[in-house]
Design an enzyme around this catalytic site. Sequence first.
Site, mmCIF file in Angstrom:
data_model
loop_
_atom_site.group_PDB
_atom_site.id
_atom_site.type_symbol
_atom_site.label_atom_id
_atom_site.label_comp_id
_atom_site.label_asym_id
_atom_site.label_seq_id
_atom_site.Cartn_x
_atom_site.Cartn_y
_atom_site.Cartn_z
ATOM 1 N N SER A 135 11.849 -6.444 -7.117
ATOM 2 C CA SER A 135 11.219 -6.379 -8.558
ATOM 3 C C SER A 135 11.382 -7.489 -9.408
ATOM 4 O O SER A 135 12.237 -8.319 -8.939
ATOM 5 C CB SER A 135 11.874 -5.049 -9.334
ATOM 6 O OG SER A 135 11.536 -5.125 -10.764
ATOM 7 N N TYR A 138 19.024 0.224 -11.913
ATOM 8 C CA TYR A 138 17.806 -0.504 -11.272
ATOM 9 C C TYR A 138 17.811 -1.708 -10.859
ATOM 10 O O TYR A 138 17.656 -2.394 -9.912
ATOM 11 C CB TYR A 138 16.593 -0.138 -12.084
ATOM 12 C CG TYR A 138 15.044 -0.536 -11.399
ATOM 13 C CD1 TYR A 138 14.625 0.196 -10.686
ATOM 14 C CD2 TYR A 138 14.558 -1.915 -11.861
ATOM 15 C CE1 TYR A 138 13.187 -0.011 -9.891
ATOM 16 C CE2 TYR A 138 13.217 -1.917 -11.318
ATOM 17 C CZ TYR A 138 12.770 -1.096 -10.452
ATOM 18 O OH TYR A 138 11.686 -1.599 -9.917
HETATM 19 N N1 LIG Z 1 5.469 -0.214 -10.752
HETATM 20 C C1 LIG Z 1 5.893 -1.338 -10.935
HETATM 21 O O1 LIG Z 1 5.935 -1.756 -12.057
HETATM 22 C C2 LIG Z 1 7.015 -1.794 -10.082
HETATM 23 C C3 LIG Z 1 7.600 -2.952 -10.470
HETATM 24 C C4 LIG Z 1 8.475 -3.524 -9.615
HETATM 25 C C5 LIG Z 1 8.955 -3.097 -8.233
HETATM 26 N N2 LIG Z 1 8.405 -1.724 -8.311
HETATM 27 C C6 LIG Z 1 8.851 -1.261 -6.725
HETATM 28 O O2 LIG Z 1 7.924 -0.799 -6.029
HETATM 29 C C7 LIG Z 1 8.392 0.162 -5.194
HETATM 30 C C8 LIG Z 1 7.090 1.411 -5.315
HETATM 31 O O3 LIG Z 1 7.006 2.054 -6.513
HETATM 32 P P1 LIG Z 1 5.695 2.598 -7.485
HETATM 33 O O4 LIG Z 1 5.825 1.694 -8.602
HETATM 34 O O5 LIG Z 1 4.695 2.690 -6.463
HETATM 35 O O6 LIG Z 1 6.288 3.836 -7.826
HETATM 36 P P2 LIG Z 1 5.915 5.298 -7.334
HETATM 37 O O7 LIG Z 1 6.810 6.331 -8.250
HETATM 38 O O8 LIG Z 1 4.355 5.441 -7.894
HETATM 39 O O9 LIG Z 1 5.939 5.690 -5.812
HETATM 40 C C9 LIG Z 1 7.360 5.718 -5.202
HETATM 41 C C10 LIG Z 1 7.074 6.521 -4.085
HETATM 42 O O10 LIG Z 1 8.565 6.359 -3.414
HETATM 43 C C11 LIG Z 1 8.869 7.694 -3.310
HETATM 44 N N3 LIG Z 1 10.313 8.099 -3.114
HETATM 45 C C12 LIG Z 1 11.021 8.205 -3.971
HETATM 46 N N4 LIG Z 1 12.070 8.275 -3.637
HETATM 47 C C13 LIG Z 1 12.093 8.496 -2.231
HETATM 48 C C14 LIG Z 1 13.043 8.652 -1.371
HETATM 49 N N5 LIG Z 1 14.578 8.972 -1.582
HETATM 50 N N6 LIG Z 1 12.824 8.621 -0.029
HETATM 51 C C15 LIG Z 1 11.375 8.356 0.538
HETATM 52 N N7 LIG Z 1 10.611 8.315 -0.652
HETATM 53 C C16 LIG Z 1 10.748 8.116 -1.905
HETATM 54 C C17 LIG Z 1 8.128 8.861 -4.269
HETATM 55 O O11 LIG Z 1 7.935 10.099 -3.809
HETATM 56 C C18 LIG Z 1 6.804 7.952 -4.224
HETATM 57 O O12 LIG Z 1 5.854 8.350 -3.632
HETATM 58 C C19 LIG Z 1 9.587 0.575 -5.782
HETATM 59 O O13 LIG Z 1 10.713 -0.063 -5.041
HETATM 60 C C20 LIG Z 1 9.622 0.152 -7.076
HETATM 61 O O14 LIG Z 1 10.996 -0.231 -7.685
HETATM 62 C C21 LIG Z 1 7.516 -1.357 -8.959
#
Ligand SMILES: NC(=O)c1ccc[n+]([C@@H]2O[C@H](COP(=O)([O-])OP(=O)(O)OC[C@H]3O[C@@H](n4cnc5c(N)ncnc54)[C@H](O)[C@@H]3O)[C@@H](O)[C@H]2O)c1
Length: 283
Positions: free
Chosen positions: A143, A156
Amino acid sequence: MSSVRGKVAVVTGAGSGIGRQLAFELAKRGARLALSDVDELGLGQTADRAKALGAEVHTARLDVSDRAAVVAYADAVAAHFGVVHQVYNNAGISGGGRSVLDTDWETYDRTLGVNLHGVINGTKAFLPHLIASGDGHVVNVSSLNGFMAQPTLSAYCASKFAVRGFTEVLRTEMIAGGHPVRVTVVHPGGVRTNIASATVAEARAQGLELSPAELARNRVYNEKLLTMPAEQAARIVVDGVEAGKPRVRVGKDAVLVDRLVRLLPARYPVLSAWYDRKLFGRA
Ligand SMILES: NC(=O)c1ccc[n+]([C@@H]2O[C@H](COP(=O)([O-])OP(=O)(O)OC[C@H]3O[C@@H](n4cnc5c(N)ncnc54)[C@H](O)[C@@H]3O)[C@@H](O)[C@H]2O)c1
């Protein structure tokens, strides 16, 4: 030549957000997919659309923090496809919203369990298969909070800084050992997904009452910070993978923050605290 076409790619957390869009982007570029999530409904919807885009898809319910399950899953995926080339360790949770003083111990365990141990589990379990493929790629999602600290995101940030460290060590080892595995760490900025709303939903499911200030903070997060469409983020990630980039920053915010932190490594927390107060008001 595409490094994705015809390859077997594993995507965790594929039931929503960036993981779902990674599945679609990889399907469009001709990959065969192993998709997993704890959310079976969301996973099924992703799988249906990826199949409609022409991909061969294997699905499984998988909690990435469950080490034994991830190890068994890696063997099952390798047995199913006969080979595994790429793993996108994407599943994650925010675990955020409260100060260090107010964050309970359980939140640290759960957030590090999913965000850090999930990435370690997925990497270690699949690594022998990726090496055996002769053309492997590990893609670990960190991230912008993998290089910048932000108030109320201690669990986080701890997990995402650690994902960066773990992934960069892996890269040095693949280079030193001459292994046929490329390694990429991904630093997204704000992407429009369910990640912030999922924190509220999970708290409610646990019967926890969120304060009006916490709900307001969550709303501002969704409206002002999580702005890039997830589809665009996934395209940037897969472009980076195809280009063999060791490090992919997703969005202008990630690039800006990266520069700021390197310019002012000791002073940036003052700016981070000021910006937080400006955006969310005084805690
Ligand atoms: N959205 C943002 O702004 C952002 C920014 C930086 C990093 N990220 C990273 O991107 C990645 C995806 O996040 P996103 O934003 O798409 O969120 P999201 O909540 O839309 O998707 C995350 C998915 O991970 C699944 N999940 C949660 N816990 C789990 C587990 N224990 N085992 C398997 N699956 C699990 C959830 O059910 C969900 O489908 C994450 O690692 C997040 O930290 C997101």
